[in-house]
Design a protein around this motif. Structure first.
Motif, PDB file in Angstrom:
ATOM      1  N   ARG A 172      -6.400   5.940   2.956  1.00 49.35           N
ATOM      2  CA  ARG A 172      -5.952   6.906   1.950  1.00 49.35           C
ATOM      3  C   ARG A 172      -6.309   8.349   2.302  1.00 49.35           C
ATOM      4  O   ARG A 172      -6.061   9.259   1.524  1.00 49.35           O
ATOM      5  N   LYS A 173      -6.939   8.532   3.451  1.00 48.28           N
ATOM      6  CA  LYS A 173      -7.374   9.862   3.866  1.00 48.28           C
ATOM      7  C   LYS A 173      -8.270  10.502   2.810  1.00 48.28           C
ATOM      8  O   LYS A 173      -8.134  11.668   2.439  1.00 48.28           O
ATOM      9  N   THR A 174      -9.197   9.691   2.311  1.00 46.23           N
ATOM     10  CA  THR A 174     -10.170  10.118   1.309  1.00 46.23           C
ATOM     11  C   THR A 174     -11.512  10.375   1.989  1.00 46.23           C
ATOM     12  O   THR A 174     -11.884   9.668   2.927  1.00 46.23           O
TER      13      THR A 174
ATOM     14  N   TYR B 295       0.840  -1.208   0.000  1.00 46.72           N
ATOM     15  CA  TYR B 295       0.000   0.000   0.000  1.00 46.72           C
ATOM     16  C   TYR B 295       0.869   1.249   0.000  1.00 46.72           C
ATOM     17  O   TYR B 295       1.762   1.398   0.825  1.00 46.72           O
ATOM     18  N   THR B 296       0.618   2.145  -0.939  1.00 46.26           N
ATOM     19  CA  THR B 296       1.304   3.431  -0.979  1.00 46.26           C
ATOM     20  C   THR B 296       0.278   4.524  -1.167  1.00 46.26           C
ATOM     21  O   THR B 296      -0.577   4.439  -2.039  1.00 46.26           O
ATOM     22  N   ALA B 297       0.339   5.555  -0.338  1.00 41.94           N
ATOM     23  CA  ALA B 297      -0.572   6.678  -0.465  1.00 41.94           C
ATOM     24  C   ALA B 297       0.159   7.850  -1.092  1.00 41.94           C
ATOM     25  O   ALA B 297       1.367   7.990  -0.969  1.00 41.94           O
TER      26      ALA B 297
ATOM     27  N   ARG C  96      -5.106  -0.360  -7.854  1.00 39.13           N
ATOM     28  CA  ARG C  96      -5.125  -0.048  -9.286  1.00 39.13           C
ATOM     29  C   ARG C  96      -5.361   1.431  -9.552  1.00 39.13           C
ATOM     30  O   ARG C  96      -4.844   1.981 -10.534  1.00 39.13           O
ATOM     31  N   THR C  97      -6.134   2.105  -8.722  1.00 41.06           N
ATOM     32  CA  THR C  97      -6.437   3.522  -8.918  1.00 41.06           C
ATOM     33  C   THR C  97      -5.648   4.387  -7.938  1.00 41.06           C
ATOM     34  O   THR C  97      -5.285   3.939  -6.848  1.00 41.06           O
ATOM     35  N   LYS C  98      -5.412   5.629  -8.331  1.00 44.47           N
ATOM     36  CA  LYS C  98      -4.708   6.567  -7.469  1.00 44.47           C
ATOM     37  C   LYS C  98      -5.654   7.092  -6.389  1.00 44.47           C
ATOM     38  O   LYS C  98      -6.864   7.145  -6.590  1.00 44.47           O
ATOM     39  N   PRO C  99      -5.110   7.514  -5.246  1.00 42.88           N
ATOM     40  CA  PRO C  99      -5.962   8.105  -4.206  1.00 42.88           C
ATOM     41  C   PRO C  99      -6.691   9.336  -4.726  1.00 42.88           C
ATOM     42  O   PRO C  99      -6.169  10.090  -5.548  1.00 42.88           O
TER      43      PRO C  99
END
Length: 460
Positions: free
Chosen positions: A164-166, A28-30, A136-139
């Protein structure tokens, strides 16, 4: 049978393994979710998730178009099984991210098998959703989720947004547990569990939008939501427009294979009325009500002679379609539909809009499992200037239809029959409702969306 069981085991194990692998923190990368336009001003990035066919989710498509028109960037996530709005395909700020289809072996109408296959299907969806949303998708700044379906969408979306702090925005079309109750019954343990699940994960959202004022009241009162709950009524898109000229309507109907044959025989005498109904052929729409009313209408028309014949065009796909088609065929063979012709169609978005604008009357059989949602099909009919008769035995109905002005309600086949006889037998009354529907057609999606969702997302 053995092959089916092996397939089930394979897909279940694959989904579970995928979920375990993807849950690894090292994968996982944010990153920053804000993007900028050419002027350097930040713009919204929005993921829109529907755990269903995108092409059959018009409201979510309209959300995507509105965000893109406002300068935002959109990932539209869902099953890509049927045609979507042409502007979505061509828009440079909208990307369609297709969910992998679930295996056919997990689909069943059997109640016992549904209880067995349901958890396996959820496992498969969990793995797919986590992969799409977390990798697969960006934050993004916002994740807009259609509800229902609730399981596993709300749980996965809540976790992804936390990591993701979304901001999570739930668009409540209905309640998942009330739809499940149609299949299992109100007192079933899974229905009660689904209700608690929906209430629990609903509290993780930054904000909520919903389709009626009545639903907003339920969400605040019964769900105990403290985040903003904003009613956002459905309105038609721009491709639904009235066709004032009768000759243009007739020309279109003559161009459709489903309507051309009966029209050629009767349209010149003006003794034909075209009735349109859109259905998902599911348990929450009792199509037998319309069939019963049309059979009685046919008998009356044959007896009295003054009533016009009816051509009923039914659009849509769903699990109960073949059952009803068989019943219609039996009624035709028995002579019960002598003055009524029933045809089914699956049309492009543009042809469907023109069909509504060319018809005489629309019928909605949506019964509302919760009592506080509204049928999108009626909104589309009004957008095309088509008057409506619809099932009105639920709380939110008056938010959509003004009785006697742009439509009429019914609660039985007898009441529907009465409306058909009265409206098809009196052109003045039908035209009065059509005038009301045309006035209603001036209320459009952008005018509703911009001050509610547009302002919330920072686009307007």
């Amino acid at each position: 049978m053995l092959a089916t069981l092996l397939n089930i085991a394979f897909y279940a194990s694959t989904a579970l393994t995928l979920a375990i692998i993807l849950l690894s923190p090292s994968r996982y990368t944010a990153s920053s979710s804000a993007q900028q336009d050419e002027s350097g001003k930040s713009k919204a990035t929005v993921q829109i998730l529907v755990l269903g066919d995108i092409g059959r989710s018009p409201r979510m498509q309209y959300h995507a178009l509105s965000v893109a028109k406002g300068g935002g960037q959109v990932d539209l996530i869902g099953y890509h099984e049927s045609e979507v709005h042409p502007e979505i395909v061509s828009h440079p700020r909208i990307s369609i991210v297709a969910l992998p289809p679930h295996p056919n072996c997990l689909q069943t109408s059997n109640k016992l098998l549904f209880l067995l296959f349901g958890p396996l299907k959820v496992l498969f969806q969990i793995g797919c959703l986590w992969w799409i949303l977390a990798y697969r998708t960006k934050p993004a700044q916002w994740l807009l989720v259609q509800n229902p379906p609730s399981i596993p969408t709300l749980a996965i979306s809540s976790l992804v947004c936390l990591l993701r702090k979304t901001n999570l925005l739930i668009d409540w079309h209905n309640f998942g547990y009330t739809i499940l109750a149609l299949k299992l019954g109100d007192t079933h343990p899974l229905v009660r569990l689904s209700q608690r699940y929906e209430k629990f994960f609903g509290r993780f959202a930054t904000a909520h939008i919903c389709v009626t004022n009545a639903m907003a009241t339920v969400l605040k009162r019964d769900f105990g939501l403290h985040a903003p709950v904003l009613p956002l009524h459905d309105r038609p898109a721009d491709h639904f427009q009235p066709i004032p000229d009768q000759s243009t309507r007739n020309a279109f109907l003559l161009s459709l294979p489903q309507t051309a044959e009966p029209l050629r025989a009767l349209v010149k005498t003006n003794r034909l009325r075209v009735l349109v109904s859109s259905t998902s052929w599911t348990a929450d729409e009792d199509f037998s009500v319309l069939i019963d009313a049309l059979c009685r209408y046919s008998a009356l028309a044959a007896q009295e002679g003054d009533l016009p014949s009816v051509l009923a065009i039914i659009t849509g796909k769903g699990p109960q379609k073949e059952m009803y088609l068989m019943r219609i065929k039996e009624l035709e063979a028995a002579g019960k539909l002598e003055r009524v012709t029933i045809r089914t169609a699956w049309l492009s978005m543009e042809d469907y809009a023109r069909l509504l604008a060319s018809a005489s009357l629309g019928v909605s059989l949506h019964t509302s499992s919760s009592g506080v949602d509204l049928p999108m099909k009626v909104v589309d009919m009004f957008g095309a200037g088509l008057p409506v008769v619809g099932w009105n035995r639920f709380e939110a109905w008056p938010e959509l239809v003004t009785e006697g002005v742009n439509g009429r309600g019914f609660g039985s086949a007898e009441e529907l029959l009465g409306h058909l006889v009265e409206l098809f037998g009196d052109d003045a009354q039908l035209e009065k409702l059509r005038d009301g529907a045309r006035r209603e057609s001036t209320r459009r999606w952008d005018g509703e969306w911009n001050p509610v969702a547009g302002r919330l997302l920072g686009l307007y």
